[in-house]
Design a protein around this motif. Sequence first.
Motif, mmCIF file in Angstrom:
data_model
loop_
_atom_site.group_PDB
_atom_site.id
_atom_site.type_symbol
_atom_site.label_atom_id
_atom_site.label_comp_id
_atom_site.label_asym_id
_atom_site.label_seq_id
_atom_site.Cartn_x
_atom_site.Cartn_y
_atom_site.Cartn_z
ATOM 1 N N PHE A 195 0.831 -1.199 0.000
ATOM 2 C CA PHE A 195 0.000 0.000 0.000
ATOM 3 C C PHE A 195 0.869 1.255 0.000
ATOM 4 C CE2 PHE A 195 -3.356 -2.877 1.496
ATOM 5 C CZ PHE A 195 -4.376 -2.483 0.646
ATOM 6 N N LEU A 196 0.640 2.093 -0.983
ATOM 7 C CA LEU A 196 1.279 3.398 -1.162
ATOM 8 C C LEU A 196 2.749 3.322 -1.578
ATOM 9 C CD1 LEU A 196 -0.216 5.334 1.888
ATOM 10 C CD2 LEU A 196 -1.126 5.177 -0.439
ATOM 11 N N LYS A 197 3.375 2.158 -1.418
ATOM 12 C CA LYS A 197 4.795 2.054 -1.762
ATOM 13 C C LYS A 197 5.136 0.620 -2.122
ATOM 14 C CE LYS A 197 9.412 3.188 0.000
ATOM 15 N NZ LYS A 197 10.199 3.669 1.172
ATOM 16 N N LEU A 198 5.897 0.434 -3.217
ATOM 17 C CA LEU A 198 6.336 -0.900 -3.604
ATOM 18 C C LEU A 198 7.352 -1.435 -2.598
ATOM 19 C CD1 LEU A 198 6.870 -0.448 -7.460
ATOM 20 C CD2 LEU A 198 4.933 -1.555 -6.323
ATOM 21 N N GLN A 199 7.285 -2.726 -2.325
ATOM 22 C CA GLN A 199 8.259 -3.377 -1.477
ATOM 23 C C GLN A 199 9.384 -3.924 -2.354
ATOM 24 O OE1 GLN A 199 6.184 -6.398 0.711
ATOM 25 N NE2 GLN A 199 4.664 -4.975 1.529
ATOM 26 N N ARG A 200 10.582 -3.505 -2.099
ATOM 27 C CA ARG A 200 11.721 -3.907 -2.918
ATOM 28 C C ARG A 200 12.451 -5.072 -2.248
ATOM 29 N NH1 ARG A 200 11.592 -0.274 -6.796
ATOM 30 N NH2 ARG A 200 10.638 1.753 -6.337
ATOM 31 N N VAL A 201 12.657 -6.126 -3.035
ATOM 32 C CA VAL A 201 13.247 -7.361 -2.520
ATOM 33 C C VAL A 201 14.625 -7.541 -3.145
ATOM 34 C CG1 VAL A 201 12.957 -9.853 -2.281
ATOM 35 C CG2 VAL A 201 10.931 -8.354 -2.328
ATOM 36 N N SER A 202 15.658 -7.552 -2.329
ATOM 37 C CA SER A 202 17.022 -7.691 -2.842
ATOM 38 C C SER A 202 17.209 -9.054 -3.504
ATOM 39 C CB SER A 202 18.034 -7.545 -1.701
ATOM 40 O OG SER A 202 17.974 -6.251 -1.143
ATOM 41 N N PRO A 203 17.832 -9.075 -4.690
ATOM 42 C CA PRO A 203 18.064 -10.347 -5.392
ATOM 43 C C PRO A 203 19.273 -11.076 -4.820
ATOM 44 C CG PRO A 203 18.837 -8.527 -6.730
ATOM 45 C CD PRO A 203 18.240 -7.915 -5.496
ATOM 46 N N VAL A 204 19.102 -11.666 -3.643
ATOM 47 C CA VAL A 204 20.188 -12.386 -2.980
ATOM 48 C C VAL A 204 19.696 -13.774 -2.583
ATOM 49 C CG1 VAL A 204 21.330 -10.309 -2.126
ATOM 50 C CG2 VAL A 204 19.578 -11.407 -0.734
ATOM 51 N N GLY A 205 20.649 -14.687 -2.406
ATOM 52 C CA GLY A 205 20.317 -16.041 -2.003
ATOM 53 C C GLY A 205 20.337 -17.001 -3.170
ATOM 54 N N ALA A 206 20.118 -18.270 -2.863
ATOM 55 C CA ALA A 206 20.188 -19.315 -3.884
ATOM 56 C C ALA A 206 18.810 -19.779 -4.345
ATOM 57 C CB ALA A 206 20.974 -20.505 -3.336
ATOM 58 N N GLN A 207 17.776 -19.535 -3.536
ATOM 59 C CA GLN A 207 16.452 -20.042 -3.856
ATOM 60 C C GLN A 207 15.605 -18.986 -4.566
ATOM 61 O OE1 GLN A 207 15.546 -23.278 -3.417
ATOM 62 N NE2 GLN A 207 17.693 -23.482 -2.790
ATOM 63 N N PRO A 208 14.741 -19.407 -5.518
ATOM 64 C CA PRO A 208 13.833 -18.460 -6.173
ATOM 65 C C PRO A 208 12.953 -17.734 -5.153
ATOM 66 C CG PRO A 208 13.851 -20.553 -7.352
ATOM 67 C CD PRO A 208 14.620 -20.771 -6.075
ATOM 68 N N LEU A 209 12.677 -16.485 -5.434
ATOM 69 C CA LEU A 209 11.896 -15.634 -4.542
ATOM 70 C C LEU A 209 10.520 -15.356 -5.149
ATOM 71 C CD1 LEU A 209 14.722 -13.017 -3.855
ATOM 72 C CD2 LEU A 209 14.047 -14.903 -2.338
ATOM 73 N N GLU A 210 9.474 -15.454 -4.332
ATOM 74 C CA GLU A 210 8.141 -15.114 -4.820
ATOM 75 C C GLU A 210 8.017 -13.598 -4.907
ATOM 76 O OE1 GLU A 210 4.575 -16.909 -4.234
ATOM 77 O OE2 GLU A 210 5.317 -18.842 -3.527
ATOM 78 N N VAL A 211 7.613 -13.113 -6.079
ATOM 79 C CA VAL A 211 7.446 -11.683 -6.311
ATOM 80 C C VAL A 211 6.076 -11.456 -6.941
ATOM 81 C CG1 VAL A 211 9.923 -11.307 -6.546
ATOM 82 C CG2 VAL A 211 8.581 -11.837 -8.571
ATOM 83 N N ASP A 212 5.719 -10.196 -7.159
ATOM 84 C CA ASP A 212 4.406 -9.910 -7.719
ATOM 85 C C ASP A 212 4.417 -9.750 -9.231
ATOM 86 O OD1 ASP A 212 2.690 -10.126 -5.538
ATOM 87 O OD2 ASP A 212 3.232 -8.130 -4.806
ATOM 88 N N PHE A 213 5.543 -9.307 -9.788
ATOM 89 C CA PHE A 213 5.636 -9.265 -11.248
ATOM 90 C C PHE A 213 7.092 -9.189 -11.679
ATOM 91 C CE2 PHE A 213 6.157 -4.741 -10.661
ATOM 92 C CZ PHE A 213 6.843 -4.304 -11.781
ATOM 93 N N LEU A 214 7.307 -9.555 -12.942
ATOM 94 C CA LEU A 214 8.621 -9.463 -13.580
ATOM 95 C C LEU A 214 8.452 -8.776 -14.919
ATOM 96 C CD1 LEU A 214 9.806 -13.153 -13.030
ATOM 97 C CD2 LEU A 214 10.715 -11.161 -11.824
ATOM 98 N N ILE A 215 9.492 -8.086 -15.371
ATOM 99 C CA ILE A 215 9.444 -7.570 -16.730
ATOM 100 C C ILE A 215 9.517 -8.759 -17.684
ATOM 101 C CG2 ILE A 215 10.463 -5.355 -16.073
ATOM 102 C CD1 ILE A 215 13.080 -6.314 -17.372
ATOM 103 N N SER A 216 8.906 -8.616 -18.854
ATOM 104 C CA SER A 216 8.811 -9.757 -19.773
ATOM 105 C C SER A 216 10.172 -10.166 -20.328
ATOM 106 C CB SER A 216 7.854 -9.440 -20.927
ATOM 107 O OG SER A 216 8.260 -8.274 -21.623
ATOM 108 N N SER A 217 11.040 -9.206 -20.633
ATOM 109 C CA SER A 217 12.327 -9.554 -21.235
ATOM 110 C C SER A 217 13.185 -10.339 -20.248
ATOM 111 C CB SER A 217 13.081 -8.299 -21.684
ATOM 112 O OG SER A 217 14.242 -8.661 -22.400
#
Length: 306
Positions: free
Chosen positions: A146-168
């Motif tokens: 709400f009101l601000k996107l939550q930014r998730v650092s791309p760290v670690g070995a396991q895939p992270l659940e996110v809300d969207f990805l750019i298509s490319s």
Amino acid sequence: MSLGEGGDSSADSSTGIVVVFYRPDAACVRRANRYANAGHCVVVDNTEKLQSPEQLGLDERIVYVANGANLGIATGINQGVEVLLKTGCASALIFDQDSEPSCLLLATLPELLEEQTRRGKRVALIGPAYEDARLGGVAPFVRFGFLKLQRVSPVGAQPLEVDFLISSGSCINLAAWQEIGPMDDALFIDFVDLEWCVRARARGYAVLGAPGLRLAHELGGEPVRIFGRQYPSHSPLRHYYLFRNAVALIKRSYIPWTWKSTELVKFPFRLAIYGLFLQPRLSHLRMAFVGIWHGLTGRMGRLDRS
């Protein structure tokens, strides 16, 4: 390391690649030709001038779809995916014409997708973190808040659940695609990937970021520096689509209010940036307001500038 001219990635043969062209230069063609070594490759060309694959210099292994008109990124991806479905591909890697994926990315993304689905996880797509040196390096993954996107650092070995990805750079599960449906042609460009990811998640599919993978990707035109911070810039026409599609998506009931609230907060700041710092100022503002009006009135698809 990028995929070499004569090199071969270890991407599974059941993985296809879709590239959407728009007025490509020789470098775009050269990049597309490298994909022919990685499996099934489809190039969808939205350039207004019709050309044969031989005229462009495309590898004969590439399936070439010439539209003879700019039908938009959504339609281009949809056309490419339809070709891959007919060839029996299980997944599709999507790239812009200027993307430079590494051999590691080409091989690993389909493997990660297959691994997750083998474990019983319903995955719509998986993709890398993108890196734009002009905007400060590696961008974080994003979750809505709400009101601000939550930014998730791309760290670690396991895939992270996110809300969207750019298509490319993303790898789409084509079994999920057939349930979720194609990209929204009416959006034409901007927020096409976001809308599809929201639809996928609404159907119970996960969108996963692969924190160990990177894709060099330039977001927009030359950035503009404002109060010490870099912002991506676009043409007035792209700002039309950005504002129009944002308004159109805000009106849709299945789009979460977490994202809607964030966009509503951004609206005045974007208008101020475009009106004060980008040239020609009036053109940027005019196209933004036309976009808002068309979004409110439901005028979608490609803008008829006549």
